[in-house]
Design a protein around this motif. Structure first.
Motif, mmCIF file in Angstrom:
data_model
loop_
_atom_site.group_PDB
_atom_site.id
_atom_site.type_symbol
_atom_site.label_atom_id
_atom_site.label_comp_id
_atom_site.label_asym_id
_atom_site.label_seq_id
_atom_site.Cartn_x
_atom_site.Cartn_y
_atom_site.Cartn_z
ATOM 1 N N ALA A 193 63.390 -4.037 65.863
ATOM 2 C CA ALA A 193 62.373 -3.400 65.033
ATOM 3 C C ALA A 193 62.867 -3.197 63.603
ATOM 4 C CB ALA A 193 61.971 -2.057 65.627
ATOM 5 N N ARG A 194 61.982 -3.443 62.669
ATOM 6 C CA ARG A 194 62.232 -3.089 61.270
ATOM 7 C C ARG A 194 61.629 -1.702 61.058
ATOM 8 N NH1 ARG A 194 59.374 -5.610 55.845
ATOM 9 N NH2 ARG A 194 60.634 -4.439 54.341
ATOM 10 N N VAL A 195 62.456 -0.730 60.696
ATOM 11 C CA VAL A 195 62.024 0.654 60.584
ATOM 12 C C VAL A 195 62.149 1.107 59.130
ATOM 13 C CG1 VAL A 195 62.326 3.007 61.420
ATOM 14 C CG2 VAL A 195 62.870 1.080 62.925
ATOM 15 N N MET A 196 61.088 1.703 58.611
ATOM 16 C CA MET A 196 61.058 2.202 57.239
ATOM 17 C C MET A 196 60.674 3.675 57.248
ATOM 18 S SD MET A 196 58.920 -0.956 55.524
ATOM 19 C CE MET A 196 57.612 -0.815 56.735
ATOM 20 N N VAL A 197 61.290 4.435 56.357
ATOM 21 C CA VAL A 197 60.961 5.852 56.241
ATOM 22 C C VAL A 197 60.798 6.203 54.765
ATOM 23 C CG1 VAL A 197 61.619 8.226 56.752
ATOM 24 C CG2 VAL A 197 62.312 6.390 58.303
ATOM 25 N N LEU A 198 59.656 6.749 54.435
ATOM 26 C CA LEU A 198 59.412 7.312 53.103
ATOM 27 C C LEU A 198 59.787 8.785 53.186
ATOM 28 C CD1 LEU A 198 58.136 6.955 50.224
ATOM 29 C CD2 LEU A 198 55.974 7.646 51.263
ATOM 30 N N THR A 199 60.792 9.212 52.425
ATOM 31 C CA THR A 199 61.328 10.555 52.650
ATOM 32 C C THR A 199 61.959 11.155 51.405
ATOM 33 O OG1 THR A 199 62.897 11.832 53.991
ATOM 34 C CG2 THR A 199 63.528 9.572 53.442
ATOM 35 N N ASP A 200 61.952 12.480 51.359
ATOM 36 C CA ASP A 200 62.661 13.186 50.292
ATOM 37 C C ASP A 200 64.078 13.555 50.725
ATOM 38 O OD1 ASP A 200 62.012 15.071 52.182
ATOM 39 O OD2 ASP A 200 61.184 16.541 50.776
ATOM 40 N N ARG A 201 64.492 13.126 51.940
ATOM 41 C CA ARG A 201 65.838 13.378 52.442
ATOM 42 C C ARG A 201 66.474 12.061 52.906
ATOM 43 N NH1 ARG A 201 66.630 18.935 54.621
ATOM 44 N NH2 ARG A 201 64.803 20.188 54.093
ATOM 45 N N PRO A 202 66.623 11.088 52.015
ATOM 46 C CA PRO A 202 67.141 9.782 52.445
ATOM 47 C C PRO A 202 68.550 9.844 53.027
ATOM 48 C CG PRO A 202 67.071 9.933 50.039
ATOM 49 C CD PRO A 202 66.314 11.116 50.570
ATOM 50 N N SER A 203 69.354 10.852 52.640
ATOM 51 C CA SER A 203 70.735 10.915 53.121
ATOM 52 C C SER A 203 70.808 11.118 54.624
ATOM 53 C CB SER A 203 71.485 12.037 52.398
ATOM 54 O OG SER A 203 70.900 13.299 52.675
ATOM 55 N N ILE A 204 69.777 11.725 55.217
ATOM 56 C CA ILE A 204 69.770 11.943 56.672
ATOM 57 C C ILE A 204 69.801 10.616 57.422
ATOM 58 C CG2 ILE A 204 68.256 12.710 58.579
ATOM 59 C CD1 ILE A 204 67.639 15.184 56.990
ATOM 60 N N PHE A 205 69.296 9.562 56.788
ATOM 61 C CA PHE A 205 69.195 8.257 57.449
ATOM 62 C C PHE A 205 70.334 7.315 57.071
ATOM 63 C CE2 PHE A 205 65.079 10.222 56.921
ATOM 64 C CZ PHE A 205 64.541 10.158 58.193
ATOM 65 N N ASP A 206 71.283 7.804 56.280
ATOM 66 C CA ASP A 206 72.431 6.976 55.898
ATOM 67 C C ASP A 206 73.203 6.534 57.138
ATOM 68 O OD1 ASP A 206 71.823 7.293 53.250
ATOM 69 O OD2 ASP A 206 73.418 8.734 52.814
ATOM 70 N N GLY A 207 73.584 5.269 57.145
ATOM 71 C CA GLY A 207 74.366 4.736 58.252
ATOM 72 C C GLY A 207 73.556 4.208 59.414
ATOM 73 N N TYR A 208 72.243 4.392 59.362
ATOM 74 C CA TYR A 208 71.359 3.888 60.418
ATOM 75 C C TYR A 208 70.639 2.622 59.940
ATOM 76 C CZ TYR A 208 72.012 8.496 62.560
ATOM 77 O OH TYR A 208 72.550 9.613 63.142
ATOM 78 N N PRO A 209 70.239 1.754 60.866
ATOM 79 C CA PRO A 209 69.524 0.529 60.471
ATOM 80 C C PRO A 209 68.065 0.831 60.122
ATOM 81 C CG PRO A 209 69.713 0.633 62.854
ATOM 82 C CD PRO A 209 70.498 1.805 62.322
ATOM 83 N N ILE A 210 67.909 1.656 59.105
ATOM 84 C CA ILE A 210 66.596 2.138 58.690
ATOM 85 C C ILE A 210 66.486 2.004 57.175
ATOM 86 C CG2 ILE A 210 65.122 4.190 58.499
ATOM 87 C CD1 ILE A 210 66.409 5.196 61.108
#
Length: 275
Positions: A47-64
């Protein structure tokens, strides 16, 4: 368009994408999106996963893939902070610009099985939404006679309401979604509820030969008070225990991790009226 820009555009538009929008002072939204994405990656590893967010650091290191949602952009999307759900309506367009077919989920939605077949049901004339809720609540009757329109359709307040906890939509429908977003500002000024966003999207995606169908996919949610209180504790505990594991390990752990309430959990919440 230069060749380089064309290549970038083609990459951004490549294939299908799953999307989330997570913002606000409550970290549960971002953590909920990440937990849902981990389960998604278990059932749909490619899956290609995208997140529009004001906390991008929470997703650091994940294939997102993250798209930063700045405070200025939030103010713009919400019509000067007058209607917060405008951020969702406009954000879905931002996500859809990056793929041909988008399957969006609210952050309190999470898969319990393979949902990749959703894309087979998304086309320029066919969209997916959470569920049909029938005629909207009485406050929408105030729209009659106001002359508000979406795509040439004059709103009466009697249009069918679709819930937007999930939304599967094709890139070709960006213009329709933009019309829905623009209309949601005026509708929200008349109808003092949180639902003008989904009301307008449902109207827009039902025009010009387009149809909407319920999702019928293995997805659960925690979108009521009792469910959310329980999920907050469970998701917090998950990342406390598993947050330092590898991504692969977290994906496996998330797949078998229970967020829904067992009978004992319901008993402990017996003092809560709105379950």
């Amino acid at each position: 368009m230069t060749h380089e820009r064309q290549l970038i555009y083609t990459w951004l538009m490549d294939g299908d994408g799953f999307g989330y929008i997570a913002f606000g002072s409550d970290e549960l939204y971002a953590r909920g999106a990440l937990f849902s994405a981990l389960r998604l990656l278990h059932y749909c590893p490619d899956a290609r996963v995208m997140v529009l967010t004001d906390r991008p650091s929470i997703f650091d290191g994940y294939p997102i893939e993250t798209i930063e949602l700045t405070a200025e952009r939030q103010t713009e999307m919400s019509f000067g902070n007058r209607y917060g759900f405008g951020i969702k309506a406009a954000g879905i367009v931002d996500l859809l610009r990056r793929c041909e077919r988008l399957f969006f989920m609210d952050t309190d939605m999470y898969p319990t099985g393979d949902i990749s077949r959703c894309f087979n049901r998304i086309s320029a004339l066919s969209s997916i939404m959470w569920r049909c809720e029938g005629r909207p609540k009485a406050p929408y009757r105030a729209l009659e006679g106001k002359g508000l329109s979406i795509g040439g359709h004059i709103l009466t307040g009697d249009e069918t309401m679709w819930a937007s906890g999930v939304l599967g939509v094709h890139h070709d429908n960006i213009p329709a979604l933009q019309l829905a977003y623009a209309a949601s500002e005026k509708v929200s000024e008349i109808v003092r509820l949180h639902t003008p966003e989904q009301f307008c999207i449902g109207v827009a995606l039902s025009q010009d030969g387009r149809k909407i169908r319920s999702h019928r996919l293995p997805i659960r949610n925690y979108n009521t008070r009792g469910k959310k209180l329980h999920a907050r504790k469970r998701i917090g505990a998950f990342f406390d225990l598993s947050g330092k594991l590898s991504v692969e390990q977290q994906v496996r752990q998330a797949a078998g991790y229970r967020v829904w309430r067992a009978p004992l959990d319901l008993l402990l919440q017996r003092d809560i009226w709105h379950l």
